[in-house]
Design a protein around this motif. Structure first.
Motif, PDB file in Angstrom:
ATOM      1  N   LEU A  80     -20.392 -31.607  28.145  1.00 23.42           N
ATOM      2  CA  LEU A  80     -20.084 -31.538  29.570  1.00 23.42           C
ATOM      3  C   LEU A  80     -18.997 -30.528  29.889  1.00 23.42           C
ATOM      4  N   GLU A  81     -18.166 -30.235  28.897  1.00 23.75           N
ATOM      5  CA  GLU A  81     -17.011 -29.362  29.175  1.00 23.75           C
ATOM      6  C   GLU A  81     -16.523 -28.699  27.898  1.00 23.75           C
ATOM      7  N   VAL A  82     -16.210 -27.408  28.003  1.00 27.07           N
ATOM      8  CA  VAL A  82     -15.525 -26.672  26.947  1.00 27.07           C
ATOM      9  C   VAL A  82     -14.223 -26.164  27.556  1.00 27.07           C
ATOM     10  N   PRO A  83     -13.094 -26.774  27.224  1.00 32.14           N
ATOM     11  CA  PRO A  83     -11.834 -26.346  27.837  1.00 32.14           C
ATOM     12  C   PRO A  83     -11.595 -24.847  27.655  1.00 32.14           C
ATOM     13  N   GLY A  84     -11.202 -24.199  28.721  1.00 31.74           N
ATOM     14  CA  GLY A  84     -10.854 -22.781  28.655  1.00 31.74           C
ATOM     15  C   GLY A  84     -11.994 -21.829  28.959  1.00 31.74           C
ATOM     16  N   GLN A  85     -13.218 -22.347  29.149  1.00 37.25           N
ATOM     17  CA  GLN A  85     -14.331 -21.476  29.511  1.00 37.25           C
ATOM     18  C   GLN A  85     -15.304 -22.217  30.411  1.00 37.25           C
ATOM     19  N   GLU A  86     -15.880 -21.483  31.350  1.00 41.34           N
ATOM     20  CA  GLU A  86     -16.794 -22.091  32.306  1.00 41.34           C
ATOM     21  C   GLU A  86     -18.185 -22.297  31.714  1.00 41.34           C
ATOM     22  N   ARG A  87     -18.648 -21.357  30.920  1.00 43.33           N
ATOM     23  CA  ARG A  87     -19.999 -21.429  30.386  1.00 43.33           C
ATOM     24  C   ARG A  87     -20.056 -22.386  29.202  1.00 43.33           C
ATOM     25  N   ILE A  88     -21.035 -23.284  29.234  1.00 46.26           N
ATOM     26  CA  ILE A  88     -21.252 -24.213  28.124  1.00 46.26           C
ATOM     27  C   ILE A  88     -22.452 -23.709  27.319  1.00 46.26           C
ATOM     28  N   PRO A  89     -22.283 -23.401  26.028  1.00 45.75           N
ATOM     29  CA  PRO A  89     -23.405 -22.912  25.223  1.00 45.75           C
ATOM     30  C   PRO A  89     -24.601 -23.860  25.271  1.00 45.75           C
ATOM     31  N   VAL A  90     -25.803 -23.291  25.320  1.00 46.81           N
ATOM     32  CA  VAL A  90     -27.027 -24.091  25.400  1.00 46.81           C
ATOM     33  C   VAL A  90     -27.133 -25.065  24.230  1.00 46.81           C
ATOM     34  N   LYS A  91     -26.710 -24.636  23.053  1.00 46.71           N
ATOM     35  CA  LYS A  91     -26.830 -25.468  21.859  1.00 46.71           C
ATOM     36  C   LYS A  91     -25.650 -26.422  21.667  1.00 46.71           C
ATOM     37  N   ALA A  92     -24.785 -26.488  22.633  1.00 47.00           N
ATOM     38  CA  ALA A  92     -23.608 -27.367  22.521  1.00 47.00           C
ATOM     39  C   ALA A  92     -24.007 -28.804  22.863  1.00 47.00           C
ATOM     40  N   ARG A  93     -24.509 -29.490  21.895  1.00 52.60           N
ATOM     41  CA  ARG A  93     -24.879 -30.888  22.049  1.00 52.60           C
ATOM     42  C   ARG A  93     -24.928 -31.528  20.657  1.00 52.60           C
ATOM     43  N   VAL A  94     -24.890 -32.845  20.616  1.00 49.10           N
ATOM     44  CA  VAL A  94     -24.986 -33.589  19.363  1.00 49.10           C
ATOM     45  C   VAL A  94     -26.100 -34.614  19.498  1.00 49.10           C
ATOM     46  N   ARG A  95     -26.576 -35.081  18.358  1.00 50.80           N
ATOM     47  CA  ARG A  95     -27.661 -36.069  18.364  1.00 50.80           C
ATOM     48  C   ARG A  95     -27.198 -37.358  19.020  1.00 50.80           C
ATOM     49  N   SER A  96     -28.047 -37.927  19.842  1.00 51.78           N
ATOM     50  CA  SER A  96     -27.737 -39.210  20.478  1.00 51.78           C
ATOM     51  C   SER A  96     -28.715 -40.275  20.005  1.00 51.78           C
ATOM     52  N   TYR A  97     -28.292 -41.518  20.070  1.00 52.19           N
ATOM     53  CA  TYR A  97     -29.108 -42.666  19.694  1.00 52.19           C
ATOM     54  C   TYR A  97     -29.151 -43.626  20.879  1.00 52.19           C
ATOM     55  N   THR A  98     -30.260 -44.344  21.015  1.00 51.75           N
ATOM     56  CA  THR A  98     -30.351 -45.363  22.058  1.00 51.75           C
ATOM     57  C   THR A  98     -29.549 -46.581  21.630  1.00 51.75           C
ATOM     58  N   LEU A  99     -28.570 -46.953  22.443  1.00 52.02           N
ATOM     59  CA  LEU A  99     -27.712 -48.109  22.171  1.00 52.02           C
ATOM     60  C   LEU A  99     -27.784 -49.048  23.363  1.00 52.02           C
ATOM     61  N   VAL A 100     -28.049 -50.326  23.097  1.00 53.13           N
ATOM     62  CA  VAL A 100     -28.197 -51.330  24.144  1.00 53.13           C
ATOM     63  C   VAL A 100     -27.234 -52.475  23.883  1.00 53.13           C
ATOM     64  N   GLU A 101     -26.551 -52.902  24.918  1.00 51.52           N
ATOM     65  CA  GLU A 101     -25.650 -54.061  24.839  1.00 51.52           C
ATOM     66  C   GLU A 101     -26.374 -55.270  25.418  1.00 51.52           C
ATOM     67  N   LYS A 102     -26.551 -56.302  24.594  1.00 49.32           N
ATOM     68  CA  LYS A 102     -27.326 -57.459  25.015  1.00 49.32           C
ATOM     69  C   LYS A 102     -26.785 -58.704  24.334  1.00 49.32           C
ATOM     70  N   ASP A 103     -26.396 -59.699  25.101  1.00 47.63           N
ATOM     71  CA  ASP A 103     -25.863 -60.955  24.545  1.00 47.63           C
ATOM     72  C   ASP A 103     -24.644 -60.702  23.660  1.00 47.63           C
ATOM     73  N   GLN A 104     -23.841 -59.696  24.033  1.00 49.43           N
ATOM     74  CA  GLN A 104     -22.635 -59.273  23.310  1.00 49.43           C
ATOM     75  C   GLN A 104     -22.943 -58.636  21.956  1.00 49.43           C
ATOM     76  N   ILE A 105     -24.194 -58.265  21.744  1.00 50.46           N
ATOM     77  CA  ILE A 105     -24.628 -57.580  20.521  1.00 50.46           C
ATOM     78  C   ILE A 105     -24.993 -56.149  20.876  1.00 50.46           C
ATOM     79  N   LEU A 106     -24.603 -55.191  20.050  1.00 56.36           N
ATOM     80  CA  LEU A 106     -24.942 -53.789  20.245  1.00 56.36           C
ATOM     81  C   LEU A 106     -26.135 -53.448  19.355  1.00 56.36           C
TER      82      LEU A 106
END
Length: 350
Positions: A80-106
């Motif tokens: 979402l942000e790279v301090p000191g520059q306006e442009r964010i590189p297209v490849k600037a992302r990391v792998r995400s996983y689906t995480l669900v909170e249910k009955d106090q269990i992740l």
């Protein structure tokens, strides 16, 4: 090494406060966090800039900020942000996983193909919100493969030898208990009944039994976790086939999530009811349960160390191994099922 395309337990809701949490799950280096807006998230624990673990950073309203150069990542993995520059590189992302909170269990979805969406809902565990029970829980780390913990939980005959001071009892009664094993699909159910037996110390501390008890142990194996319902009632006062029977109840949630091929996370809670003539006993039950699990941990880790010293030594089966063996066959089948599509694709490419 592990069944994929399914939900595993990554942690508990109370573990995510104001700091990111590093946890290795199924050999995946993951950071868990809750944003300032309350959303739970799981990302690869590595900044795509200079590889600092994101767990070394800080949590903000919209995501997690790297502690090295301040790159800010959303729960989706996008930068979402790279301090000191306006442009964010297209490849600037990391792998995400689906995480669900249910009955106090992740619950985290562990796909076979990166980015694949869940194909089913995360499991329910209504015991955590059932007004008849109160519960507490914890997370243990095991220096042993996860299936050794499955074996232990599906074979409660060991209680009479390992847990004499808490939930154990007469060893002969445990070893000769009526045993029934059922299997359907990916689940295994083990039922053990011990009528007219002496209540163990934990039960006596929590419930005013009149004398001897009819005792039950019902274990449901579900690959990612086991539900274990144990308890007892005064002899002859309850029908052991009645799911609404009275007496003293302990409802255990046991999530065994592999960390690596040879280590595991044991995420558990224990819920108990309390007698109207006694104050809430959950602290006693929790402390006694934690003690029994530490006793199991010592045994299982010693077992694994000795297995490494005798890698080719055969093991014989006895009558109490029916449940654990069926669970192992479920795991083996699911791993084969995961491998089949990959093998087909490789053959087609060749």
């Amino acid at each position: 090494m592990f069944p994929l395309n399914r939900w595993y337990v990554a942690g508990f809701a109370w573990e995510l406060a104001d700091k990111p949490l590093a946890r290795t799950l199924l050999n995946q280096n993951i950071v868990l966090f809750r944003t300032g807006s309350g959303e739970v998230a799981a990302l690869e624990n590595r900044c795509c800039h200079k590889s600092l673990p994101l767990s070394c950073g800080t949590v903000e309203n919209s995501g997690v900020r790297c502690g090295y150069h301040g790159l800010l990542f959303a729960p989706s993995g996008a930068c979402l942000e790279v301090p000191g520059q306006e442009r964010i590189p297209v490849k600037a992302r990391v792998r995400s996983y689906t995480l669900v909170e249910k009955d106090q269990i992740l619950w985290i979805w562990m796909p076979q193909e990166e980015g694949a969406a869940p194909t089913c809902e995360a499991p329910d565990y209504p015991i955590h919100s059932d007004p008849r029970y109160t519960f507490r829980g914890d997370v243990f780390h095991y220096d042993a493969p996860y299936q050794l913990i499955h074996d232990n939980l599906l074979d409660l005959s060991h209680l009479g030898y390992v847990h004499l001071k808490t939930i154990g009892g007469n060893a002969a009664v445990h070893m000769n208990a009526e045993l029934k094993v059922e299997a359907a699909g990916d689940q295994v159910r083990v039922l053990r009944y011990m009528p007219d037996s002496v209540p163990p110390p934990t039960y006596l501390g929590a419930w005013p039994f009149e004398g001897r008890i009819d005792r039950w142990q019902e274990v449901e194996f579900k690959v990612s976790h086991l539900n274990i319902w144990t308890g007892g009632a005064d002899v002859g006062t309850e029908d052991m086939n009645d799911p609404q029977r009275g007496g003293f109840h302990m409802r255990g949630f046991h999530a065994i999530t592999p960390e690596t091929d040879t280590t595991a996370h044991y995420l558990w809670t224990m819920a108990a009811n309390h007698h109207p003539e006694r104050a809430n006993v959950i602290d006693l039950v929790y402390e006694q349960t934690a003690l029994t699990f530490y006793e199991d941990k010592v045994v299982i880790e010693a077992q694994y160390e000795n297995m490494k010293k005798h890698p080719n030594a055969p093991q014989i089966d006895i009558h109490v191994d029916v449940g654990p063996n069926r669970a192992r066959r479920v795991i083996e089948r699911l791993i084969r099922d995961n491998a089949a599509p990959a093998a087909a694709l490789s053959a087609a490419a060749a």
